[in-house]
Each structure stands twice: as C-alpha cells, then as structure tokens.
Design a protein around this motif. Structure first.
Motif, mmCIF file in Angstrom:
data_model
loop_
_atom_site.group_PDB
_atom_site.id
_atom_site.type_symbol
_atom_site.label_atom_id
_atom_site.label_comp_id
_atom_site.label_asym_id
_atom_site.label_seq_id
_atom_site.Cartn_x
_atom_site.Cartn_y
_atom_site.Cartn_z
ATOM 1 N N GLU A 126 -9.927 4.428 9.211
ATOM 2 C CA GLU A 126 -9.244 4.748 7.975
ATOM 3 C C GLU A 126 -7.734 3.333 7.549
ATOM 4 O O GLU A 126 -7.803 2.608 6.662
ATOM 5 N N TYR A 127 -7.499 2.835 9.243
ATOM 6 C CA TYR A 127 -7.147 1.177 9.190
ATOM 7 C C TYR A 127 -7.855 0.012 8.589
ATOM 8 O O TYR A 127 -7.256 -0.888 7.275
ATOM 9 N N LEU A 128 -9.074 -0.056 9.428
ATOM 10 C CA LEU A 128 -10.134 -1.036 8.841
ATOM 11 C C LEU A 128 -10.303 -1.031 7.198
ATOM 12 O O LEU A 128 -10.213 -1.821 6.582
ATOM 13 N N CYS A 129 -10.737 -0.121 6.827
ATOM 14 C CA CYS A 129 -11.046 0.916 5.295
ATOM 15 C C CYS A 129 -10.268 0.094 3.785
ATOM 16 O O CYS A 129 -10.551 0.169 3.192
ATOM 17 N N MET A 130 -8.536 0.818 4.672
ATOM 18 C CA MET A 130 -7.237 0.056 3.502
ATOM 19 C C MET A 130 -7.082 -1.151 3.523
ATOM 20 O O MET A 130 -6.496 -0.778 2.781
ATOM 21 N N SER A 131 -6.986 -1.149 5.303
ATOM 22 C CA SER A 131 -7.226 -3.062 4.516
ATOM 23 C C SER A 131 -7.454 -3.629 3.939
ATOM 24 O O SER A 131 -7.460 -4.602 3.210
ATOM 25 N N ARG A 132 -9.407 -3.241 3.956
ATOM 26 C CA ARG A 132 -9.831 -3.901 2.813
ATOM 27 C C ARG A 132 -9.926 -3.583 1.608
ATOM 28 O O ARG A 132 -9.968 -4.005 0.619
ATOM 29 N N ILE A 133 -9.874 -2.422 1.443
ATOM 30 C CA ILE A 133 -8.959 -1.500 -0.573
ATOM 31 C C ILE A 133 -8.069 -2.422 -0.403
ATOM 32 O O ILE A 133 -7.704 -2.870 -1.840
ATOM 33 N N TYR A 134 -7.102 -3.134 0.664
ATOM 34 C CA TYR A 134 -5.742 -3.777 -0.083
ATOM 35 C C TYR A 134 -6.437 -4.695 -0.168
ATOM 36 O O TYR A 134 -5.326 -5.490 -1.158
ATOM 37 N N ALA A 135 -7.243 -5.150 0.258
ATOM 38 C CA ALA A 135 -7.464 -6.911 0.424
ATOM 39 C C ALA A 135 -8.895 -6.816 -1.518
ATOM 40 O O ALA A 135 -7.912 -7.540 -1.878
ATOM 41 N N ALA A 136 -8.954 -5.597 -1.108
ATOM 42 C CA ALA A 136 -9.303 -5.988 -3.248
ATOM 43 C C ALA A 136 -8.199 -5.703 -4.285
ATOM 44 O O ALA A 136 -8.143 -6.037 -5.229
ATOM 45 N N TYR A 137 -7.533 -5.391 -3.896
ATOM 46 C CA TYR A 137 -6.209 -4.841 -5.061
ATOM 47 C C TYR A 137 -5.701 -6.275 -4.943
ATOM 48 O O TYR A 137 -5.513 -6.852 -5.803
ATOM 49 N N SER A 138 -4.995 -7.029 -3.681
ATOM 50 C CA SER A 138 -4.689 -8.873 -3.860
ATOM 51 C C SER A 138 -6.287 -9.805 -4.917
ATOM 52 O O SER A 138 -5.656 -10.797 -5.341
ATOM 53 N N ALA A 139 -7.260 -9.325 -4.152
ATOM 54 C CA ALA A 139 -7.790 -10.202 -5.417
ATOM 55 C C ALA A 139 -7.649 -9.586 -7.217
ATOM 56 O O ALA A 139 -7.372 -10.389 -7.444
ATOM 57 N N GLY A 140 -7.327 -8.631 -7.306
ATOM 58 C CA GLY A 140 -6.782 -8.316 -8.179
ATOM 59 C C GLY A 140 -5.561 -8.760 -8.816
ATOM 60 O O GLY A 140 -5.888 -8.814 -9.897
ATOM 61 N N GLY A 141 -5.032 -9.825 -8.133
ATOM 62 C CA GLY A 141 -3.864 -9.938 -8.003
ATOM 63 C C GLY A 141 -4.346 -11.111 -9.052
ATOM 64 O O GLY A 141 -4.092 -12.631 -9.177
ATOM 65 N N LEU A 142 -5.339 -11.892 -8.167
ATOM 66 C CA LEU A 142 -6.186 -12.866 -8.710
ATOM 67 C C LEU A 142 -6.599 -13.090 -9.836
ATOM 68 O O LEU A 142 -6.366 -13.723 -10.661
ATOM 69 N N PRO A 193 10.574 9.725 12.382
ATOM 70 C CA PRO A 193 10.858 7.920 12.816
ATOM 71 C C PRO A 193 9.183 7.876 11.543
ATOM 72 O O PRO A 193 9.819 5.892 11.223
ATOM 73 N N GLY A 194 8.211 7.752 11.912
ATOM 74 C CA GLY A 194 7.104 6.676 12.201
ATOM 75 C C GLY A 194 6.696 6.664 10.624
ATOM 76 O O GLY A 194 6.355 5.751 9.749
ATOM 77 N N LEU A 301 1.793 3.765 8.546
ATOM 78 C CA LEU A 301 1.536 5.405 8.389
ATOM 79 C C LEU A 301 0.281 5.846 8.781
ATOM 80 O O LEU A 301 0.332 7.331 8.985
ATOM 81 N N LEU A 302 -0.737 5.167 8.885
ATOM 82 C CA LEU A 302 -1.903 5.379 9.289
ATOM 83 C C LEU A 302 -1.352 6.023 10.724
ATOM 84 O O LEU A 302 -2.538 7.574 11.317
ATOM 85 N N ASP A 303 -1.062 5.843 11.771
ATOM 86 C CA ASP A 303 -0.394 5.856 12.901
ATOM 87 C C ASP A 303 0.231 6.853 13.525
ATOM 88 O O ASP A 303 0.558 7.793 13.794
ATOM 89 N N ALA A 304 1.290 7.166 11.759
ATOM 90 C CA ALA A 304 2.745 8.076 11.957
ATOM 91 C C ALA A 304 1.669 9.691 11.527
ATOM 92 O O ALA A 304 2.622 10.637 11.799
ATOM 93 N N VAL A 305 0.771 9.759 10.662
ATOM 94 C CA VAL A 305 0.461 10.790 9.608
ATOM 95 C C VAL A 305 -1.422 10.775 9.648
ATOM 96 O O VAL A 305 -1.973 10.060 9.192
ATOM 97 N N PRO A 306 -1.503 12.144 11.113
ATOM 98 C CA PRO A 306 -3.283 12.336 10.342
ATOM 99 C C PRO A 306 -3.824 12.488 8.869
ATOM 100 O O PRO A 306 -3.167 12.918 8.428
ATOM 101 N N ALA A 307 -4.905 11.664 9.282
ATOM 102 C CA ALA A 307 -5.690 11.586 7.431
ATOM 103 C C ALA A 307 -5.612 12.661 6.903
ATOM 104 O O ALA A 307 -5.518 13.402 5.463
#
Length: 365
Positions: A126-142, A193-194, A301-307
């Motif tokens: 989840e963390y790796l794949c969602m980081s790439r999704i965020y990268a795609a969103y950032s590319a959309g910012g381009l 708290p997480g 978020l992903l550390d705090a709550v199971p997917a």
C-alpha cells in the motif's frame, strides 16, 4: 500484463484528476480581469473545488462499500466533464463558481475510486503503490499548468475536457473485482493518535498546495504572463513528483517532519520577494517540501489504520486534507489583500511549526 495496464490507467487517472485543480492557477489572473474580481473573490472561486471534493469523498465512501471502484471512477469523470463545460460556455463569476464546485465533486469520487482500486489490487504494498499514485497526482500538477497556459479562460478547459472524454472510454470498459465486502469501517481508528497525526499532516500538505495554486498566482501575475506562470508551476510540479516518489524509501514520520522546513522557507521567500529569479528558487524549494509532505502523510495514515478497515479513516482523512485546500485561499486571499503576500507566508510557517510540535510528541505516529 493486465495488472500493469490497470495500474497504468490508475496512474493516468490520478494525473488527470490533479490536472483538473492545478490548471486553475495560470487562469486566475485572466478570470480576475474578465470578472473584475479581486483576490478575495478569486479565493472563493478556488475554494469551491475542495468544497465539492468534501462532498465527493462522502459519496465515494458510500459507493465503494456497495459497488466497484470502476463505477465510482466513471461517475467522477462524468461530473468533472460537466463542470468543465461550465467554463467553456459560462460567462460570469456565478457560472464559473458553480462549475468549479461540480468539478470538485467529481474529483472527490475519482480520488477514492483510484485509492480503493489500488489498495484492493496490491495488498501489502500500500505505501509504495500509494506513493506512486501521489507521484502521478504530482505529475498532473505538471500537466495542469501547461493546460492552464493555453490563452484565455475557455481554452484551458476545452483542452482538459478533451482529455476527460478520452479517459471515459477505458474506464467504461474497465472490469475490476467488486469491492463489496473488501473494505470495512472502523470508527475507533479515527480517534487514535496515529490517525490524528496523519490528519494534521495531510491538512498541512494540502494547505500548502492550496496556497501555492490559489493565492500566489495573483502575486506572480504582477510580473509574469499567464503562459509564464504555467511554465513556472509545471517546473515546480516536476520537483513535487520526484520528491514524493523518493520519499517512499524513508520512514513516514521523518519524511513529514523534514517536509516542514522547505515548505516554510520556500513560501517565505516567494511571499516576501518581488524578483522573478527568487520566485523560481522559492517554488523549487517549496515543491520539494510539498512532495515530501504528500507521501509522509499517506504513510502515517497507512501505519495507523489497516487497509481492510480504512474506509471511514480514508474518507475523513481525505476530507480533512482537502479542507486545507479550502482554507488556504479563503484565508490567504483576504490576508494578501489586507497585509500582503509576506503575511500569507507567515501563516504557512506558523502551520509548519504547529505540525512539527505535534509530530514530536510521543505516540503521534
């Protein structure tokens, strides 16, 4: 191969979604000139998009528990297309405001459709794949600023609408496994708290983005043309993409803490200066910080709550985050009108300091 194709489509949809709200930045000076509105009114216009997203998150959370993410994706695209038509055929501030609200509603559906499709298809990553999704969103910012650099008000939205229509075809034929029963809610998780740390982190990250896109373009418009602002924001988005993708290698809490410094410094220089070279350097620094913050907040978020039990937490986390994008122009516009853009940067710096204190407390991540 099918898995690769589906993931590529989700990444493309993330970029397309992000382009929908980042294309507004270069268009703002033209909208202000056309409607005779000031920074406060333009801030309200920008704020309609995140307001619509908040409602879209609520709708999306309900749909994803009863249906397929594919249906949610299609719903989001159709809403975004309808809102874009308002900018193509609209002629006054009221029409543009309603259209921006509808686009935001569609964007909220798209975000949750992309997110839950990713979480369901790649468990354990989840963390790796969602980081790439965020990268795609950032590319959309381009992509967004490049579309926004098209001359006039209608031109950028015509170009964007064409891309949305093209995306409808593969999404309409997309066959994802049903998400019914795949995700459940856990209302207790949102009091942990997480989760609170994750919520504060995403609010900060998106507030910084909202200030960058919804307030500072009017400052840059005093010396730069619409096309130049578009190129400046596109270049900044490249750094957001790279920083967000690289950040997945590190521990989320450290990434989040590290993001506060470049964000605060970048906005301080951008708001206090009136020299174009300093603006370029400032946005480069701020862009790195925003990329780090996006990924760090997701990891917390992903550390705090199971997917498998993340529906309520994801919807609320997304709503809190986008409220940062809503608050940024609502607060930044009047602040800039009253005290100048240096005061806007001071608000961002204070927010960064408050987040740093919160994350430094034991048990907050």
């Amino acid at each position: 191969m099918r898995s690769v194709a589906v993931y590529a489509l989700l990444l493309a949809l993330g970029a397309l979604d992000a382009a929908g709200y980042s294309l507004i930045a270069p268009v703002l000076p033209g909208l202000a000139a056309r409607t005779g509105a000031g920074a406060t009114a333009m801030g309200l216009l920008v704020a309609m998009f995140p307001l619509g997203m908040v409602a879209g998150f609520a709708v999306g959370g309900a749909v994803v528990q009863r249906s397929s993410p594919a249906r949610l994706l299609l719903m989001g695209l159709l809403l975004v297309a309808a809102g874009s038509l308002g900018f193509v055929f609209g002629s006054d501030l009221a029409a543009f405001t309603v259209s921006r609200l509808v686009m935001g509603l569609g964007s909220g559906c798209l975000w949750l459709g992309i997110t839950f499709a990713t979480l369901a298809a790649w468990p354990g990553q989840e963390y790796l794949c969602m980081s790439r999704i965020y990268a795609a969103y950032s590319a959309g910012g381009l992509l967004g600023p490049l579309l926004g650099a098209v001359h006039g008000v209608r031109g950028p939205f015509v170009a964007y609408l064409a891309l949305v229509v093209l995306a409808v075809v593969p999404v309409a034929t997309l066959r994802l496994p049903s998400a019914v029963g795949a995700f459940t809610t856990d209302r207790h998780a949102v009091r942990s708290p997480g989760f609170l740390a994750a919520a504060a982190s995403i609010a900060f990250a998106v507030m910084a983005l909202g200030t960058l896109e919804g307030v500072l373009p009017l400052h840059f418009g005093t010396k730069l043309r619409q096309s130049q602002i578009g190129v400046l924001y596109a270049a900044t988005s490249v750094l957001v993409v790279v920083a967000g993708a690289v950040a997945a290698r590190w521990q989320p809490r450290k990434v989040m803490l590290g993001s506060t410094v470049p964000v605060a410094v970048g906005f301080a220089v951008a708001g206090a200066s009136s020299a174009v070279p300093l603006w370029i350097a400032a946005l480069a620094v701020a862009g790195v910080g925003i990329g780090l913050a996006n990924t760090g907040a997701t990891g917390i978020l992903l550390d705090a709550v199971p997917a498998q039990r993340i529906v309520t937490a994801m919807v609320l986390w997304s709503q809190i985050g986008i409220l940062g994008y809503l608050v940024a122009p609502l607060l930044g516009g009047p602040t800039a009108d009253a005290f100048g853009y240096g005061a806007v940067a001071a608000v961002v710096a204070l927010t960064a300091a408050a987040l740093t204190v919160m994350l430094a407390r034991p048990g907050r991540a």
